[in-house]
Structure formats: structure tokens, C-alpha cells
Write an enzyme that holds these catalytic residues in place. Sequence first.
Site, PDB file in Angstrom:
ATOM      1  N   TRP A 156      -2.792 -41.463   3.459  1.00  0.00           N
ATOM      2  CA  TRP A 156      -1.444 -41.168   3.661  1.00  0.00           C
ATOM      3  C   TRP A 156      -0.406 -42.173   4.718  1.00  0.00           C
ATOM      4  CZ3 TRP A 156       0.420 -37.903   0.403  1.00  0.00           C
ATOM      5  CH2 TRP A 156      -0.527 -36.839  -0.086  1.00  0.00           C
TER       6      TRP A 156
ATOM      7  N   ASP B 259       2.490 -38.445  11.698  1.00  0.00           N
ATOM      8  CA  ASP B 259       2.298 -37.408  10.606  1.00  0.00           C
ATOM      9  C   ASP B 259       1.252 -36.598  11.068  1.00  0.00           C
ATOM     10  OD1 ASP B 259       1.618 -36.133   8.652  1.00  0.00           O
ATOM     11  OD2 ASP B 259       1.509 -37.791   7.279  1.00  0.00           O
TER      12      ASP B 259
ATOM     13  N   LYS C  25      -0.872 -26.389   5.389  1.00  0.00           N
ATOM     14  CA  LYS C  25      -2.468 -26.264   6.066  1.00  0.00           C
ATOM     15  C   LYS C  25      -2.203 -25.139   7.159  1.00  0.00           C
ATOM     16  CE  LYS C  25      -1.997 -31.076   4.438  1.00  0.00           C
ATOM     17  NZ  LYS C  25      -2.853 -30.962   3.084  1.00  0.00           N
TER      18      LYS C  25
END
Length: 368
Positions: free
Chosen positions: A106, A175, A199
Site C-alpha cells: 500500500w 494511512d 475494516k
Amino acid sequence: MSHGRKINFAPGPSALPLEVLEKVHKELFNYNGSGMSILELSHRSALFADILNTAKQDLKELLKVPDNYHILFLQGGGTGQTAASALNLIGLKPSHMADYMVTGAWSAKAAKEASKYGKINHVFPKMESYTGIPDPSTWTMNPDSSYVFYCDNETIDGIEFPEIPETNGVSIICDMSSNILSRCVDVSKFGVIYAGAQKNLGTAGVTLVIVRDDLLTAIQPNCLSILDYSIMSKNNSLLNTPPVFSIYVLGLMAKYVKENGGLEKMEENSRIKSNAIYSVIDESDGFYKGKIDQKYRSRMNVVIRIGKPNACETLEKKFIEEAAKQDLISLKGHRSVGGIRISLYNSISIEDAEKLVEFMKDFQKQNS
Ligand code: PMP
């Protein structure tokens, strides 16, 4: 388990607490006596204003967000924010450069996306494979960079920062898509925190952004309005039609965490759950193998291979099939790395993790 539900270890979208789902179910046809579903409610209505402002207030309390920060609900997911954070802030300093700490898939994607809008300085030496965070003595930071970016928890690789890296005064963009609300965090150390919701914050469609006030004056003029932190902040995230349902579920999730002990409890639980799984791995004589340095192993996503290197795939397939027979599901690793991934977000209880522990021990006995 009620409603025929199974224990879902998915990496995202992931399991939601049964209480939250039942509340959604109960309120779906007629929200709060309005005669309308939340799915039909105007985003300009007083009822929705209350949902949005309560969600913001609950997040502010949970994360102890200081008053000089804005809480925004944007669209475009974590991926949208890899671009948006750079579009907003890469011009903060004349260098038009940003430092990127790449520790997995990511953050690598974030660096690539940001390179469309400015120059990227890679803080870490290029890694052959992601196994942890390089020693600070090897870091090359640029004090003239507009910001330093890192991903707190790499969902695919299973690497988590144990602490906030020192950036010597340069603002941090972080992030936190896959570990937000799972531990206490000092928000005042960050310029921007972002997290996709699917999530620990509920369901896909909304992206949480927490941004420090002083950064709003430095937004690049060519930034899209719907991604512009300053414009969205002035409009209380209501410049256009927001993802009403996702914000509603996010609000329910924030309440759920508050009512279940807050971040202190989530942190304690996630430590217990992940320690239980890692102990099975460490005591398995190499039957279960993870490649991440112990210090950086993720509490949220445990990534492993099973068995001998040339026979992993057969055994992993069997592991997934046998686990499913015991209602332990969504354990397949990301397609780019293979293996098994066990995601342990807030909705997975300690008892759920213990069931998996028992299964893993039995599976090893029968297959080694
Ligand atoms: N960052 C991290 C850490 C993620 O785990 C994900 C998605 N799993 C993303 C970014 C991308 O999020 P989205 O799919 O919402 O764009």
C-alpha cells in the site's frame, strides 16, 4: 452462531459486530420515526446532520483529536487518498517533494500515485521483499520535503509500525486504513491521518480524513474540490451528496467501540488475539511460517505460509477447506503474496481468535 453467521477473518470488507448489524436491520425501514429508511434520507436533513455530527464527535472523543484538527468524511477509499493527500499537500514547501517510507504494497502504491503530482524521495533503501522496517540509521529523509508519508499497517504484507517514526518536524501523512481504532494514538503528531472505513470503521464507501488546521491554507489550487481538505472542511463534508449509509454505519461502529471499552480495550484485545496466533506459529517448529521481523509483526493481519516451501500451496488449500468446515472463513492470503492471512480487526473477539488457535494446533498435529 446466530443468523447462521460464521467467523469471518476477512481483510476488508470485514466482519461487523452482530450488535451493529442488528441495529442497522432494526432501523432500516424507518429511521428514528422519520417514516424513511436511512437509505432514503436526505443528506441535508436535520436527522442526517445529527448522524454525521455525532459520528464526528464520537471519533473525536475516541481518538482524542485535538481542537486544531478537522474530521472529514470523503469518498474514493484509501486509494483515493493516496492521490488526494499528495494533491492537497505536496506543494506545501517549494521543493514540491515528499518523503515516502515504503514498507509494503500500500505504501508502494501511495508513492507511485504521488509521483504524478511531485517528486518522491524514498526514505528506505529498496527492499527485495518486505519483512519489516529498516533501521533508522539507513533512512534518508529530506528536511525540505513537504511531508513524510507512511502506512501504519500494511494489510497485505502484515507489517505494522510499533511507534510513530521521528520526522524532525516534517508533517506526517499516515494511512491508518487497517489499524485505526485498534490502539491509542497521539493525533497531535500527525498532519493528516486517513483510513478507508471497510475494516474497523464499518463499511466501504466513506474514507475518514483527520487533518491539522494549519495545513488547510497550503492546499494546491488544482486539487479537485471533492478531495480538497479545505473546501470539504468548510462544508462539513457536505459539498456534494456523501455516502450517507456508510457514514451512518461508521457512527454505529464508533459507538460500539466507545461502549466496549474504547481504544484502550481494543488495544488490549488486539494484543491478546495476535499474541495467541503468533504463539502457535512460533511454537510450530516451522510448520507455520511468517517472514516479518518479530518487532514489526502486525496485530491486525497475520500473514503466513504452511509446511515445506515446495508443498505450501496444497497444504494451505487444505487448511482453508478444513477451517471452513468449522465456520472459520476468509483466510486466503492476498493474491499477490499467497499463503494464509488472518485478519483480526475489532469485530473479531478473543473467543473467535481462540477457536482459530485450536484449529491451527489440530491441523498441525494431523498434517505434519
Ligand atoms: N491502504 C491500506 C492500508 C489498505 O489496506 C487498503 C485496502 N485494503 C487501501 C489503502 C486501499 O483502500 P481502498 O480499497 O478503500 O481504496
